[in-house]
Motif scaffolding. Structure first.
Motif, PDB file in Angstrom:
ATOM      1  N   TRP A  15       0.779  -1.233   0.000  1.00  0.00           N
ATOM      2  CA  TRP A  15       0.000   0.000   0.000  1.00  0.00           C
ATOM      3  C   TRP A  15       0.815   1.291   0.000  1.00  0.00           C
ATOM      4  O   TRP A  15       0.311   2.330  -0.451  1.00  0.00           O
ATOM      5  N   ASN A 233       3.050   7.771   6.987  1.00  0.00           N
ATOM      6  CA  ASN A 233       2.016   7.560   5.980  1.00  0.00           C
ATOM      7  C   ASN A 233       1.024   6.502   6.418  1.00  0.00           C
ATOM      8  O   ASN A 233       1.350   5.608   7.190  1.00  0.00           O
ATOM      9  N   ARG A 234      -0.180   6.633   5.911  1.00  0.00           N
ATOM     10  CA  ARG A 234      -1.233   5.649   6.123  1.00  0.00           C
ATOM     11  C   ARG A 234      -1.965   5.446   4.801  1.00  0.00           C
ATOM     12  O   ARG A 234      -1.978   6.332   3.952  1.00  0.00           O
ATOM     13  N   PRO A 235      -2.588   4.288   4.603  1.00  0.00           N
ATOM     14  CA  PRO A 235      -3.407   4.123   3.403  1.00  0.00           C
ATOM     15  C   PRO A 235      -4.482   5.190   3.346  1.00  0.00           C
ATOM     16  O   PRO A 235      -5.041   5.581   4.375  1.00  0.00           O
ATOM     17  N   GLY A 236      -4.776   5.677   2.158  1.00  0.00           N
ATOM     18  CA  GLY A 236      -5.792   6.707   2.041  1.00  0.00           C
ATOM     19  C   GLY A 236      -5.522   7.634   0.871  1.00  0.00           C
ATOM     20  O   GLY A 236      -4.644   7.389   0.038  1.00  0.00           O
ATOM     21  N   LEU A 237      -6.265   8.721   0.820  1.00  0.00           N
ATOM     22  CA  LEU A 237      -6.239   9.630  -0.322  1.00  0.00           C
ATOM     23  C   LEU A 237      -4.862  10.243  -0.542  1.00  0.00           C
ATOM     24  O   LEU A 237      -4.361  10.284  -1.674  1.00  0.00           O
ATOM     25  N   ASN A 239      -1.901   9.197   0.458  1.00  0.00           N
ATOM     26  CA  ASN A 239      -0.979   8.149   0.033  1.00  0.00           C
ATOM     27  C   ASN A 239      -1.199   7.794  -1.438  1.00  0.00           C
ATOM     28  O   ASN A 239      -0.239   7.620  -2.198  1.00  0.00           O
ATOM     29  N   ASP A 240      -2.461   7.682  -1.857  1.00  0.00           N
ATOM     30  CA  ASP A 240      -2.771   7.367  -3.256  1.00  0.00           C
ATOM     31  C   ASP A 240      -2.297   8.486  -4.187  1.00  0.00           C
ATOM     32  O   ASP A 240      -1.799   8.220  -5.290  1.00  0.00           O
TER      33      ASP A 240
END
Length: 271
Positions: A15, A233-237, A239-240
């Motif tokens: 991710w 960082n974390r999964p999500g907008l 990061n994308d």
């Protein structure tokens, strides 16, 4: 690398924006550089978790093969169907010479005491005319805690990587910086953290390995818990979005000159 970080590595590869962007860039380079045959043999040396190799199988083709080599048995248990995982060190790879159409050493050389020996061994595994693709962290000025956590020995300039190929007695490859579009924020974060660390040292709060270090003696590293860049960082907008921006460079690398970047790539061919 630190055990607590190594245990998270497979999940991060799925991710985190840096892994996702790098994967798309390398995939584009491989499709451009390799033939259109449906049976390619590809090895990723120092590959990390076995499950992180699955993206290579479409490139190898339905009749091809993908082999991962890593010294850490922690990464071995879960190879995907059709993948082979071998436990061993790159400097003494337990693989037959001249076996592969392409060898990938993705952010591996910086972990080795003798990077030239690693390059020589990687080249030994290639068929005549085979592709050697190497990526490394770039610029000693970006040295930070992530390098310490990852047990890096050095960060590279173009000249330093060229010297490693020369010491390995390999043909001079093509060198390209990448991770350029996000270079400014990456550099700013690294330099600010270094400045804050220097200020703390001047006040006697803690000892550190020091700014500008390009080699890390892990035996001398502090026992305190170091902060990994991946923890920010974390999964999500967001990061994308970062992954998408980084991946844009797949259209640029090798086509548009990029004079600086947080990473460096070398593309060469065997004799």
């Amino acid at each position: 690398m630190k055990d607590y970080y190594a245990a998270q590595y497979g999940n991060l590869e799925q991710w985190h924006w840096w892994f996702r962007g790098r994967r798309r860039i390398i995939e584009a380079v491989l499709r451009r550089e390799l033939s259109k045959e449906t049976a390619l043999s590809i090895a990723s040396v120092g590959c990390g978790p076995a499950e992180g190799l699955a993206w290579l199988t479409p490139i190898a083709g339905p009749n091809g093969r993908v082999v991962g080599l890593d010294a850490d048995p922690l990464h071995a248990p879960r190879p995907a169907s059709g993948l082979l995982f071998v436990v061993g060190k790159l400097e003494a790879a337990p693989l037959a010479p001249g076996s592969f159409d392409a060898i990938l050493a993705l952010d591996v050389l910086e972990h080795l005491d003798d990077d030239a020996a690693g390059l020589r061994e990687a080249a030994r595994l290639l068929k005549s005319g085979g592709l050697l693709l190497v990526t490394v962290p770039a610029l000693p000025s970006l040295w930070g805690q992530q390098d310490v956590i990852s047990h890096h020995r050095r960060r590279y300039t173009r000249r330093a990587l060229c010297d490693a190929f020369a010491r390995a007695r390999l043909p001079r490859p093509c060198f390209m910086y990448f991770n350029t579009l996000l270079f400014a924020p990456i550099a700013a974060v690294r330099w600010v953290r270094r400045a804050l660390g220097l200020a703390k040292r001047l006040h006697g709060d803690f000892d550190d390995n020091g700014p500008g270090l390009i080699r890390c003696d892990q035996a001398a590293a502090p026992d305190r818990r170091l902060h990994s860049d991946f923890e920010d960082n974390r999964p999500g907008l967001i990061n994308d979005l970062l992954a998408a921006v980084f991946a844009i460079e797949r259209h640029l690398i090798g086509r548009v000159p990029m004079p600086v970047g947080a990473s460096l790539m070398a593309i060469g061919r065997s004799y």
